[in-house]
Design a protein around this motif. Structure first.
Motif, PDB file in Angstrom:
ATOM      1  N   ALA A 243       0.832  -1.206   0.000  1.00  0.00           N
ATOM      2  CA  ALA A 243       0.000   0.000   0.000  1.00  0.00           C
ATOM      3  C   ALA A 243       0.870   1.261   0.000  1.00  0.00           C
ATOM      4  O   ALA A 243       0.474   2.286  -0.543  1.00  0.00           O
ATOM      5  N   ASP A 244       2.047   1.185   0.617  1.00  0.00           N
ATOM      6  CA  ASP A 244       2.963   2.326   0.640  1.00  0.00           C
ATOM      7  C   ASP A 244       3.650   2.530  -0.705  1.00  0.00           C
ATOM      8  O   ASP A 244       3.822   3.657  -1.157  1.00  0.00           O
ATOM      9  N   VAL A 245       4.093   1.459  -1.322  1.00  0.00           N
ATOM     10  CA  VAL A 245       4.897   1.561  -2.542  1.00  0.00           C
ATOM     11  C   VAL A 245       4.489   0.481  -3.560  1.00  0.00           C
ATOM     12  O   VAL A 245       5.221  -0.450  -3.836  1.00  0.00           O
ATOM     13  N   PRO A 246       3.301   0.604  -4.155  1.00  0.00           N
ATOM     14  CA  PRO A 246       2.900  -0.384  -5.151  1.00  0.00           C
ATOM     15  C   PRO A 246       3.763  -0.275  -6.410  1.00  0.00           C
ATOM     16  O   PRO A 246       4.194   0.818  -6.774  1.00  0.00           O
ATOM     17  N   LEU A 247       4.010  -1.396  -7.061  1.00  0.00           N
ATOM     18  CA  LEU A 247       4.746  -1.379  -8.320  1.00  0.00           C
ATOM     19  C   LEU A 247       3.959  -0.607  -9.375  1.00  0.00           C
ATOM     20  O   LEU A 247       4.513   0.154 -10.144  1.00  0.00           O
ATOM     21  N   THR A 248       2.647  -0.813  -9.391  1.00  0.00           N
ATOM     22  CA  THR A 248       1.759  -0.037 -10.256  1.00  0.00           C
ATOM     23  C   THR A 248       0.498   0.290  -9.472  1.00  0.00           C
ATOM     24  O   THR A 248       0.120  -0.438  -8.558  1.00  0.00           O
ATOM     25  N   GLN A 249      -0.150   1.374  -9.844  1.00  0.00           N
ATOM     26  CA  GLN A 249      -1.421   1.737  -9.219  1.00  0.00           C
ATOM     27  C   GLN A 249      -2.317   2.297 -10.321  1.00  0.00           C
ATOM     28  O   GLN A 249      -1.982   3.289 -10.963  1.00  0.00           O
ATOM     29  N   THR A 250      -3.425   1.629 -10.546  1.00  0.00           N
ATOM     30  CA  THR A 250      -4.319   2.046 -11.621  1.00  0.00           C
ATOM     31  C   THR A 250      -5.742   2.186 -11.088  1.00  0.00           C
ATOM     32  O   THR A 250      -6.091   1.611 -10.057  1.00  0.00           O
ATOM     33  N   PHE A 251      -6.545   2.927 -11.819  1.00  0.00           N
ATOM     34  CA  PHE A 251      -7.952   3.084 -11.486  1.00  0.00           C
ATOM     35  C   PHE A 251      -8.758   2.745 -12.734  1.00  0.00           C
ATOM     36  O   PHE A 251      -8.404   3.126 -13.834  1.00  0.00           O
ATOM     37  N   GLY A 252      -9.810   2.005 -12.559  1.00  0.00           N
ATOM     38  CA  GLY A 252     -10.616   1.593 -13.703  1.00  0.00           C
ATOM     39  C   GLY A 252     -10.023   0.361 -14.380  1.00  0.00           C
ATOM     40  O   GLY A 252      -9.075  -0.252 -13.901  1.00  0.00           O
ATOM     41  N   ARG A 253     -10.557   0.017 -15.500  1.00  0.00           N
ATOM     42  CA  ARG A 253     -10.119  -1.172 -16.240  1.00  0.00           C
ATOM     43  C   ARG A 253      -8.699  -0.977 -16.762  1.00  0.00           C
ATOM     44  O   ARG A 253      -8.376   0.074 -17.313  1.00  0.00           O
ATOM     45  N   ASN A 254      -7.865  -1.987 -16.602  1.00  0.00           N
ATOM     46  CA  ASN A 254      -6.480  -1.910 -17.032  1.00  0.00           C
ATOM     47  C   ASN A 254      -5.970  -3.307 -17.351  1.00  0.00           C
ATOM     48  O   ASN A 254      -6.199  -4.229 -16.582  1.00  0.00           O
ATOM     49  N   THR A 255      -5.294  -3.448 -18.479  1.00  0.00           N
ATOM     50  CA  THR A 255      -4.712  -4.726 -18.866  1.00  0.00           C
ATOM     51  C   THR A 255      -3.243  -4.523 -19.175  1.00  0.00           C
ATOM     52  O   THR A 255      -2.899  -3.765 -20.089  1.00  0.00           O
ATOM     53  N   LEU A 256      -2.377  -5.176 -18.412  1.00  0.00           N
ATOM     54  CA  LEU A 256      -0.941  -5.097 -18.655  1.00  0.00           C
ATOM     55  C   LEU A 256      -0.605  -5.967 -19.861  1.00  0.00           C
ATOM     56  O   LEU A 256      -0.836  -7.170 -19.859  1.00  0.00           O
ATOM     57  N   MET A 257      -0.090  -5.361 -20.906  1.00  0.00           N
ATOM     58  CA  MET A 257       0.208  -6.083 -22.131  1.00  0.00           C
ATOM     59  C   MET A 257       1.634  -6.593 -22.180  1.00  0.00           C
ATOM     60  O   MET A 257       1.928  -7.581 -22.850  1.00  0.00           O
ATOM     61  N   GLU A 258       2.550  -5.890 -21.494  1.00  0.00           N
ATOM     62  CA  GLU A 258       3.948  -6.303 -21.549  1.00  0.00           C
ATOM     63  C   GLU A 258       4.688  -5.667 -20.374  1.00  0.00           C
ATOM     64  O   GLU A 258       4.363  -4.562 -19.940  1.00  0.00           O
ATOM     65  N   PHE A 259       5.672  -6.379 -19.852  1.00  0.00           N
ATOM     66  CA  PHE A 259       6.487  -5.872 -18.754  1.00  0.00           C
ATOM     67  C   PHE A 259       7.885  -6.451 -18.926  1.00  0.00           C
ATOM     68  O   PHE A 259       8.066  -7.656 -18.850  1.00  0.00           O
ATOM     69  N   LYS A 260       8.866  -5.618 -19.204  1.00  0.00           N
ATOM     70  CA  LYS A 260      10.246  -6.076 -19.411  1.00  0.00           C
ATOM     71  C   LYS A 260      11.178  -5.353 -18.453  1.00  0.00           C
ATOM     72  O   LYS A 260      10.981  -4.167 -18.166  1.00  0.00           O
ATOM     73  N   VAL A 261      12.179  -6.076 -17.984  1.00  0.00           N
ATOM     74  CA  VAL A 261      13.195  -5.494 -17.105  1.00  0.00           C
ATOM     75  C   VAL A 261      14.557  -5.917 -17.632  1.00  0.00           C
ATOM     76  O   VAL A 261      14.788  -7.100 -17.893  1.00  0.00           O
ATOM     77  N   TRP A 262      15.461  -4.954 -17.806  1.00  0.00           N
ATOM     78  CA  TRP A 262      16.832  -5.251 -18.212  1.00  0.00           C
ATOM     79  C   TRP A 262      17.750  -4.880 -17.069  1.00  0.00           C
ATOM     80  O   TRP A 262      17.582  -3.834 -16.452  1.00  0.00           O
ATOM     81  N   THR A 263      18.732  -5.708 -16.811  1.00  0.00           N
ATOM     82  CA  THR A 263      19.733  -5.402 -15.781  1.00  0.00           C
ATOM     83  C   THR A 263      21.119  -5.718 -16.315  1.00  0.00           C
ATOM     84  O   THR A 263      21.278  -6.587 -17.172  1.00  0.00           O
ATOM     85  N   ASP A 264      22.099  -4.993 -15.812  1.00  0.00           N
ATOM     86  CA  ASP A 264      23.496  -5.266 -16.135  1.00  0.00           C
ATOM     87  C   ASP A 264      24.264  -5.385 -14.832  1.00  0.00           C
ATOM     88  O   ASP A 264      24.084  -4.574 -13.909  1.00  0.00           O
ATOM     89  N   GLU A 265      25.118  -6.388 -14.735  1.00  0.00           N
ATOM     90  CA  GLU A 265      25.937  -6.566 -13.540  1.00  0.00           C
ATOM     91  C   GLU A 265      27.066  -5.540 -13.566  1.00  0.00           C
ATOM     92  O   GLU A 265      27.747  -5.363 -14.579  1.00  0.00           O
ATOM     93  N   LEU A 266      27.240  -4.843 -12.465  1.00  0.00           N
ATOM     94  CA  LEU A 266      28.315  -3.861 -12.347  1.00  0.00           C
ATOM     95  C   LEU A 266      29.502  -4.491 -11.659  1.00  0.00           C
ATOM     96  O   LEU A 266      29.350  -5.331 -10.785  1.00  0.00           O
ATOM     97  N   ALA A 267      30.701  -4.048 -12.061  1.00  0.00           N
ATOM     98  CA  ALA A 267      31.911  -4.618 -11.456  1.00  0.00           C
ATOM     99  C   ALA A 267      32.093  -4.145 -10.039  1.00  0.00           C
ATOM    100  O   ALA A 267      31.638  -3.183  -9.592  1.00  0.00           O
TER     101      ALA A 267
END
Length: 65
Positions: free
Chosen positions: A41-65
């Motif tokens: 409730a404090d920090v939702p990843l997403t917050q929407t109102f009304g009808r909503n359909t997530l079509m795609e969600f991508k995350v890229w990461t790179d390892e740092l030295a």
């Protein structure tokens, strides 16, 4: 499993912050902090109102030295 999405917790013990993951019984690494709060409730990843359909969600990461 691979692709699992869940939170971990940070606990202040003996003057230091320690990370714990209650789902696993082994040390973890490569955490990416998105936000800090008491719960979703404090920090939702997403917050929407009304009808909503997530079509795609991508995350890229790179390892740092």
């Amino acid at each position: 499993p691979p692709g699992d999405f869940a939170a971990w917790m940070e606990v202040f013990l003996a003057g230091e912050w320690h990370m714990f993951d209650p789902r696993n019984n082994k040390p973890r690494f490569a955490r990416i902090l998105i936000a800090r709060g008491r719960d979703a409730a404090d920090v939702p990843l997403t917050q929407t109102f009304g009808r909503n359909t997530l079509m795609e969600f991508k995350v890229w990461t790179d390892e740092l030295a």
